[in-house]
Design a protein around this motif. Structure first.
Motif, mmCIF file in Angstrom:
data_model
loop_
_atom_site.group_PDB
_atom_site.id
_atom_site.type_symbol
_atom_site.label_atom_id
_atom_site.label_comp_id
_atom_site.label_asym_id
_atom_site.label_seq_id
_atom_site.Cartn_x
_atom_site.Cartn_y
_atom_site.Cartn_z
ATOM 1 N N VAL A 157 0.814 -1.219 0.000
ATOM 2 C CA VAL A 157 0.000 0.000 0.000
ATOM 3 C C VAL A 157 0.849 1.272 0.000
ATOM 4 C CG1 VAL A 157 -1.994 -1.059 1.104
ATOM 5 C CG2 VAL A 157 -0.192 -0.082 2.531
ATOM 6 N N TRP A 158 2.157 1.163 0.294
ATOM 7 C CA TRP A 158 3.006 2.357 0.290
ATOM 8 C C TRP A 158 4.370 1.983 -0.298
ATOM 9 C CZ3 TRP A 158 2.474 7.183 -0.111
ATOM 10 C CH2 TRP A 158 3.520 8.062 0.145
ATOM 11 N N PRO A 159 4.682 2.414 -1.515
ATOM 12 C CA PRO A 159 5.877 1.945 -2.209
ATOM 13 C C PRO A 159 7.160 2.728 -1.917
ATOM 14 C CG PRO A 159 4.526 3.235 -3.702
ATOM 15 C CD PRO A 159 3.786 3.181 -2.390
ATOM 16 N N TYR A 160 7.105 3.759 -1.071
ATOM 17 C CA TYR A 160 8.261 4.651 -0.901
ATOM 18 C C TYR A 160 8.827 4.529 0.513
ATOM 19 C CZ TYR A 160 5.635 6.424 -4.872
ATOM 20 O OH TYR A 160 4.934 6.515 -6.035
ATOM 21 N N VAL A 161 9.817 3.652 0.663
ATOM 22 C CA VAL A 161 10.326 3.310 1.986
ATOM 23 C C VAL A 161 11.011 4.483 2.677
ATOM 24 C CG1 VAL A 161 12.535 2.462 1.078
ATOM 25 C CG2 VAL A 161 11.680 1.581 3.250
ATOM 26 N N ASP A 162 11.557 5.432 1.934
ATOM 27 C CA ASP A 162 12.283 6.559 2.512
ATOM 28 C C ASP A 162 11.414 7.794 2.707
ATOM 29 O OD1 ASP A 162 14.695 5.136 2.562
ATOM 30 O OD2 ASP A 162 15.081 5.616 0.460
ATOM 31 N N THR A 163 10.139 7.689 2.423
ATOM 32 C CA THR A 163 9.255 8.856 2.471
ATOM 33 C C THR A 163 8.048 8.572 3.346
ATOM 34 O OG1 THR A 163 9.897 9.442 0.214
ATOM 35 C CG2 THR A 163 7.920 10.504 1.099
ATOM 36 N N SER A 164 7.720 9.542 4.210
ATOM 37 C CA SER A 164 6.535 9.402 5.047
ATOM 38 C C SER A 164 5.277 9.552 4.201
ATOM 39 C CB SER A 164 6.537 10.468 6.142
ATOM 40 O OG SER A 164 5.287 10.507 6.817
ATOM 41 N N PRO A 165 4.233 8.763 4.494
ATOM 42 C CA PRO A 165 2.973 8.940 3.761
ATOM 43 C C PRO A 165 2.217 10.195 4.181
ATOM 44 C CG PRO A 165 2.701 7.286 5.470
ATOM 45 C CD PRO A 165 4.155 7.641 5.454
ATOM 46 N N ARG A 166 2.616 10.815 5.287
ATOM 47 C CA ARG A 166 1.920 12.008 5.758
ATOM 48 C C ARG A 166 2.153 13.154 4.783
ATOM 49 N NH1 ARG A 166 0.051 11.288 10.773
ATOM 50 N NH2 ARG A 166 -0.409 13.509 10.896
#
Length: 434
Positions: free
Chosen positions: A318-327
């Protein structure tokens, strides 16, 4: 076109003494007139008579405004306050209120700690203003902002104490339409069972607000979750999540449909397919976050709470960007029970990436899409309002102090220039019709 008598009766049935709203006019014509009055005058309207107060305090009045296209869409933002500076004409109406708020909030705090405020952008009228907070109180730093449409409330939940910088359990409720003429007034809600900050939060259904995860005063990622009943003003614990999730993001989502097959010789049976049901059964999804020992490495999975079974289930990819916060990097939309999620990225995309994912129980499903942001950098905050994906782009310099709001359809388009004093990027936001 005048409102039918049947619909007028539906609007007034939950209100008390709504007859004789305007002398000489039947109720359906009187309501047809009143729903057209701009929201900024509704507080004064509630003091006209008991029947007007009862009508305007009922959620059916806002529903009727939406039906006839007269409702106003408000975007409420918790954001750091900028230093005072002469405002443009577009925000002159807010100056006295900001000065009053500044005097109320001059309390000792940790050196260098910013003050936060609740700003409101009226998308219908294209105006900005700031809501004054109660005397002797400051808005908690990094609190969550959530809207409860059915009761016309904005909630500020949790965050940090502005003086001690410790997580708090506080809940503040802004009544945009309340009983007894209490519209646009603050009250203190029941406190959460646990102090937390940077947690997942979402309004699910008409009367419930769910929170989960975040961290405690020792920066430990939390597994705990709880639910707030807005009508009863009380919190209840939920079963804990499988994983501790700090800096996670929350959203409401709808379940897949149970297609019904009717048997000729008895009761119907149910079979589930890859589509959605139109109903009131919604779940609470906690997206990404990280554990205590892996701070800053965001998980690709999430967990979904099912109120019907009182259980959590994991949902992958559900969230592909490990280095980036989903907020500030997602926008969700639940229409009927269709759950759509836009994931914003700084990376250049050759084409839009679209995918879908289900939870372990195969009851919950998300349709996701990666969308490239219109600019690159940290001065961007994304979210949703009125079912559309929007981003705020902060001012290019402190002296300029202006920003831009953009919305996405097939492509990004300029929506509104943000005036000085409102261009700092928000921590949280919520939208509501009034």
């Amino acid at each position: 076109m005048a409102m039918p008598k049947k619909r007028a009766a539906e609007v007034t049935k939950s209100s008390h003494k709504c007859h004789g709203l305007i002398p000489g006019l039947p109720s359906e014509l009187a309501i047809e007139c009143l729903v057209r009055v701009p929201h900024q005058f509704q507080s004064d309207m509630q003091s006209v008579s008991r029947s007007w107060r009862s009508l305007l305090s009922d959620s059916s009045f806002t529903n009727e405004r939406r039906r006839c296209g007269k409702a106003e869409l408000l975007l409420c933002l918790v954001q750091p306050l900028t230093p005072p500076k002469p405002a443009s004409k577009a925000v002159e109406e807010t100056l006295e209120e900001e000065e009053r708020e500044s005097q109320q909030q001059q309390q000792p705090c940790v050196s260098g700690t910013p003050r936060f405020g609740l700003s409101v952008y009226n998308a219908t009228m294209s105006t900005w203003n700031r809501v004054a907070f109660p005397d002797r109180h400051q808005i908690p730093l990094f609190c969550e902002c959530v809207a409860v449409q059915s009761s016309g409330k904005i909630l500020l939940i949790g965050g940090w104490d502005p003086e001690t910088l410790q997580p708090v359990r506080d809940v503040y409720v802004l009544e945009l339409a309340g009983e007894g003429g209490s519209g646009r007034r603050w009250r203190k809600g029941a406190s959460m069972n646990e102090a937390r900050s940077f947690f997942a939060c979402a309004s699910v259904g008409s009367t419930k607000v769910f929170v989960a995860g975040g961290h405690d005063d020792q920066k430990n990622a939390l597994r705990s979750a709880e639910v707030y009943d807005v009508e009863r003003d009380e919190w209840s614990y939920l079963p804990p999540m499988t994983e501790g999730r700090d800096e996670c993001q929350g959203l409401s989502m709808g379940p897949k449909i149970a297609h019904l097959r009717f048997d000729m010789d008895g009761p119907f049976s149910a079979q589930q397919f890859d589509s959605y049901t139109v109903g009131t059964e919604l779940g609470f999804c906690v997206l990404s976050g990280y554990g205590t020992e892996s701070q800053g490495r965001f998980r690709s999975d999430g967990e979904v709470y099912d109120p019907a079974t009182n259980t959590w289930s994991r949902i992958e990819n559900v969230w592909p960007y490990v280095d980036t916060s989903p907020r500030g990097r997602i926008a969700g939309d639940v229409r009927g029970s269709s759950s759509k999620l836009w994931c914003f990225t700084d990376s250049e995309l050759e084409s839009k990436r679209q995918w879908e994912t289900e939870d372990e129980s195969r009851k919950w499903k998300l349709d996701l899409e990666s969308v490239q942001l219109p600019v690159i950098g940290s001065s961007v905050y994304g979210g949703s309002y009125g079912g559309e994906a929007v981003v705020m782009i902060g001012g290019r310099s402190e002296s300029e102090g202006r920003g831009v709001m953009m919305k996405m359809s097939e492509r990004w388009s300029r929506l509104q220039e943000i005036p000085y004093g409102f261009s700092t990027l928000p921590f949280s936001l919520a939208s509501i019709y009034v």
